[in-house]
Design a protein around this motif. Structure first.
Motif, PDB file in Angstrom:
ATOM      1  N   SER A   1      38.492  39.965  34.006  1.00  0.00           N
ATOM      2  CA  SER A   1      37.207  39.308  33.780  1.00  0.00           C
ATOM      3  C   SER A   1      36.150  40.354  33.465  1.00  0.00           C
ATOM      4  O   SER A   1      36.352  41.547  33.699  1.00  0.00           O
ATOM      5  N   GLU A  26      56.058  32.741  44.706  1.00  0.00           N
ATOM      6  CA  GLU A  26      54.681  32.805  45.220  1.00  0.00           C
ATOM      7  C   GLU A  26      53.736  31.959  44.374  1.00  0.00           C
ATOM      8  O   GLU A  26      52.841  31.287  44.904  1.00  0.00           O
ATOM      9  N   LEU A  83      47.797  34.770  48.974  1.00  0.00           N
ATOM     10  CA  LEU A  83      48.239  34.628  47.583  1.00  0.00           C
ATOM     11  C   LEU A  83      47.059  34.744  46.616  1.00  0.00           C
ATOM     12  O   LEU A  83      47.176  35.351  45.548  1.00  0.00           O
ATOM     13  N   ILE A 133      38.537  34.665  36.988  1.00  0.00           N
ATOM     14  CA  ILE A 133      39.609  35.323  36.246  1.00  0.00           C
ATOM     15  C   ILE A 133      40.347  34.315  35.377  1.00  0.00           C
ATOM     16  O   ILE A 133      40.672  34.596  34.219  1.00  0.00           O
ATOM     17  N   ALA A 134      40.595  33.134  35.924  1.00  0.00           N
ATOM     18  CA  ALA A 134      41.322  32.110  35.179  1.00  0.00           C
ATOM     19  C   ALA A 134      40.597  31.751  33.883  1.00  0.00           C
ATOM     20  O   ALA A 134      41.215  31.630  32.821  1.00  0.00           O
ATOM     21  N   MET A 184      47.486  34.368  34.644  1.00  0.00           N
ATOM     22  CA  MET A 184      46.628  34.285  35.834  1.00  0.00           C
ATOM     23  C   MET A 184      47.432  34.254  37.126  1.00  0.00           C
ATOM     24  O   MET A 184      46.889  34.496  38.201  1.00  0.00           O
ATOM     25  N   LEU A 185      48.736  34.019  37.014  1.00  0.00           N
ATOM     26  CA  LEU A 185      49.610  34.123  38.191  1.00  0.00           C
ATOM     27  C   LEU A 185      50.439  35.401  38.119  1.00  0.00           C
ATOM     28  O   LEU A 185      51.411  35.564  38.863  1.00  0.00           O
ATOM     29  N   GLY A 186      50.072  36.288  37.214  1.00  0.00           N
ATOM     30  CA  GLY A 186      50.894  37.450  36.909  1.00  0.00           C
ATOM     31  C   GLY A 186      51.194  38.363  38.073  1.00  0.00           C
ATOM     32  O   GLY A 186      52.223  39.030  38.100  1.00  0.00           O
ATOM     33  N   GLY A 187      50.321  38.413  39.046  1.00  0.00           N
ATOM     34  CA  GLY A 187      50.557  39.292  40.179  1.00  0.00           C
ATOM     35  C   GLY A 187      51.513  38.720  41.210  1.00  0.00           C
ATOM     36  O   GLY A 187      51.863  39.403  42.175  1.00  0.00           O
ATOM     37  N   LEU A 188      51.937  37.490  40.993  1.00  0.00           N
ATOM     38  CA  LEU A 188      52.775  36.812  41.988  1.00  0.00           C
ATOM     39  C   LEU A 188      54.196  36.618  41.464  1.00  0.00           C
ATOM     40  O   LEU A 188      54.410  36.499  40.262  1.00  0.00           O
ATOM     41  N   PRO A 204      47.622  25.949  36.824  1.00  0.00           N
ATOM     42  CA  PRO A 204      46.882  26.845  37.730  1.00  0.00           C
ATOM     43  C   PRO A 204      45.398  26.895  37.416  1.00  0.00           C
ATOM     44  O   PRO A 204      44.573  26.893  38.325  1.00  0.00           O
ATOM     45  N   GLU A 253      54.119  28.461  45.356  1.00  0.00           N
ATOM     46  CA  GLU A 253      53.536  28.223  46.676  1.00  0.00           C
ATOM     47  C   GLU A 253      52.006  28.174  46.590  1.00  0.00           C
ATOM     48  O   GLU A 253      51.369  27.325  47.211  1.00  0.00           O
ATOM     49  N   LEU A 254      51.449  29.075  45.797  1.00  0.00           N
ATOM     50  CA  LEU A 254      49.988  29.055  45.618  1.00  0.00           C
ATOM     51  C   LEU A 254      49.544  27.706  45.046  1.00  0.00           C
ATOM     52  O   LEU A 254      48.584  27.089  45.528  1.00  0.00           O
ATOM     53  N   MET A 255      50.265  27.233  44.054  1.00  0.00           N
ATOM     54  CA  MET A 255      49.888  25.957  43.447  1.00  0.00           C
ATOM     55  C   MET A 255      50.060  24.801  44.426  1.00  0.00           C
ATOM     56  O   MET A 255      49.232  23.887  44.476  1.00  0.00           O
ATOM     57  N   GLN A 289      48.166  30.569  31.612  1.00  0.00           N
ATOM     58  CA  GLN A 289      48.562  30.136  32.956  1.00  0.00           C
ATOM     59  C   GLN A 289      49.506  31.163  33.590  1.00  0.00           C
ATOM     60  O   GLN A 289      49.427  31.450  34.781  1.00  0.00           O
ATOM     61  N   LYS A 323      46.176  38.343  46.286  1.00  0.00           N
ATOM     62  CA  LYS A 323      47.169  39.058  45.495  1.00  0.00           C
ATOM     63  C   LYS A 323      46.995  38.768  43.996  1.00  0.00           C
ATOM     64  O   LYS A 323      47.002  39.689  43.170  1.00  0.00           O
ATOM     65  N   ALA A 324      46.834  37.500  43.678  1.00  0.00           N
ATOM     66  CA  ALA A 324      46.650  37.126  42.260  1.00  0.00           C
ATOM     67  C   ALA A 324      45.353  37.729  41.717  1.00  0.00           C
ATOM     68  O   ALA A 324      45.303  38.207  40.581  1.00  0.00           O
ATOM     69  N   ILE A 325      44.321  37.707  42.536  1.00  0.00           N
ATOM     70  CA  ILE A 325      43.026  38.240  42.118  1.00  0.00           C
ATOM     71  C   ILE A 325      43.097  39.750  41.907  1.00  0.00           C
ATOM     72  O   ILE A 325      42.556  40.283  40.938  1.00  0.00           O
ATOM     73  N   ALA A 340      45.624  41.474  41.037  1.00  0.00           N
ATOM     74  CA  ALA A 340      46.368  41.752  39.809  1.00  0.00           C
ATOM     75  C   ALA A 340      45.527  41.468  38.575  1.00  0.00           C
ATOM     76  O   ALA A 340      45.667  42.132  37.550  1.00  0.00           O
ATOM     77  N   LEU A 347      43.666  23.877  38.799  1.00  0.00           N
ATOM     78  CA  LEU A 347      43.609  23.932  40.261  1.00  0.00           C
ATOM     79  C   LEU A 347      42.544  24.931  40.711  1.00  0.00           C
ATOM     80  O   LEU A 347      41.823  24.700  41.688  1.00  0.00           O
ATOM     81  N   PHE A 356      39.034  33.706  41.714  1.00  0.00           N
ATOM     82  CA  PHE A 356      40.250  33.282  41.017  1.00  0.00           C
ATOM     83  C   PHE A 356      39.882  32.431  39.796  1.00  0.00           C
ATOM     84  O   PHE A 356      40.444  32.598  38.713  1.00  0.00           O
TER      85      PHE A 356
END
Lengths: 174, 174
Positions: free
Chosen positions: B165, A146, B153, A38-39, A138-142, B28, A149-151, A135, B156-158, B160, B31, A35
């Motif tokens: 990367s 969600e 989560l 990717i971020a 990187m949360l695009g799939g949620l 995000p 909640e992830l945060m 930002q 899922k985010a990964i 997507a 975090l 994660f």
DNA sequence: GGATATTGCTCAGTATGCTGACTATCAGTA
DNA sequence: TACTGATAGTCAGCATACTGAGCAATATCC
């Protein structure tokens, strides 16, 4: 190739390995690394698209200097949970780019006071949309829920583990 | 210090900055970095306690080589989402520690076939409890249910963002 | 078959992150 | 005041990660 699996009965071993190692890709540590990977890539891509060359770490440092003018390096490190040895290089590069200044402190001759330059302020302002866009991506799939909640879960896990790394987050000591 | 805030009415700007930059520590990306930072520290500490000297990356590579004997470096990289240029150094160190072997492939003279050594197998086996303990510790602040949800989560985010990367996860191409 | 594109790997260079050591300085105390 | 300990910063060294370039070998297409 001779393996341990040839020396014991197969189903028992398969079950044991299934329980013990699982898929490496499903371990929290791997997910954390992935994660973050990717971020960082998303951040750099968005910022580069906006025409800037600033890493996530440099951005965080610069934003924190702006919000806390005159702070010293150790305080900065604590505010964003960097190792103090890492900060040295990060500030070097911010200074070299003309975005921040490092001055000897008069109160404490060991310490360096950090200031953002006008150029740094301009950069921060122009870069903000790209940072925010990163930002979101990187949360695009949620879903929004969600993502929240992830945060929340990350914050909670991080708070519990704060002291476990060499560079814990430190509150401002005003 | 002259700032933009002196040129506009204060409440409006405060609200704007509140909306735009927020606290850097709540983004995000931050975090992600922080969770990964703690995860690595916990992993290294647990493994060192067990008497071993292996990084998370080296562990993942070794476990994947064991599960896929004879695979080449690019395939390994894809299976654990490493950059191919990073793999070179990681394998160097595994070979130097005597945990893995790198052989020229006969099928494709560009490729290197990777194998785990007996010593590598022994290390993996002995290190497993420490690795599992590390995974538990890094989720220590969460309930079992929360831990599961965090991992869901993240997965899922990964998924997507996989292609975002330079080193996406690749399925086995058997 | 031969030109072209692609692939596997490596390397140089840069930027985090860390460990451990060191210097300079400050703070507290006997 | 002298001693002791703590603190701010830097540095050397190592291990990820990445960019971009390059070499050798393989695949593909005409």
């Amino acid at each position: 190739m001779l393996t341990i699996s040839m020396l014991v009965n197969e189903p028992a071993l398969a079950a044991l390995e299934e329980n013990s190692v699982k898929d490496n890709n499903d371990m929290p540590g791997h997910l954390a690394r992935r994660f973050q990977q990717i971020a960082v890539a998303v951040f750099l891509a968005e910022v580069a698209d906006a025409g800037f060359d600033l890493t996530p770490v440099q951005y965080a440092a610069l934003a924190t200097i702006k919000a806390n003018p005159g702070l010293d390096q150790v305080t900065l490190a604590g505010l964003i949970a960097y190792d103090r040895t890492t900060i040295t290089g990060v500030i070097d590069r911010l200074v070299q780019k003309g975005l921040a200044e490092r001055r000897a402190s008069s109160r404490d001759r060991r310490a360096r006071e950090l200031e953002i330059t006008d150029e740094g302020r301009r950069t921060l302002r122009k870069i903000t949309p790209a940072v925010e866009s990163a930002q979101r991506i990187m949360l695009g799939g949620l879903s929004a829920k969600e993502g929240e909640e992830l945060m929340r879960l990350l914050r909670k896990a991080i708070a519990a583990g704060n002291e476990l790394s060499r560079a814990p987050l430190r509150d401002v000591q005003v």
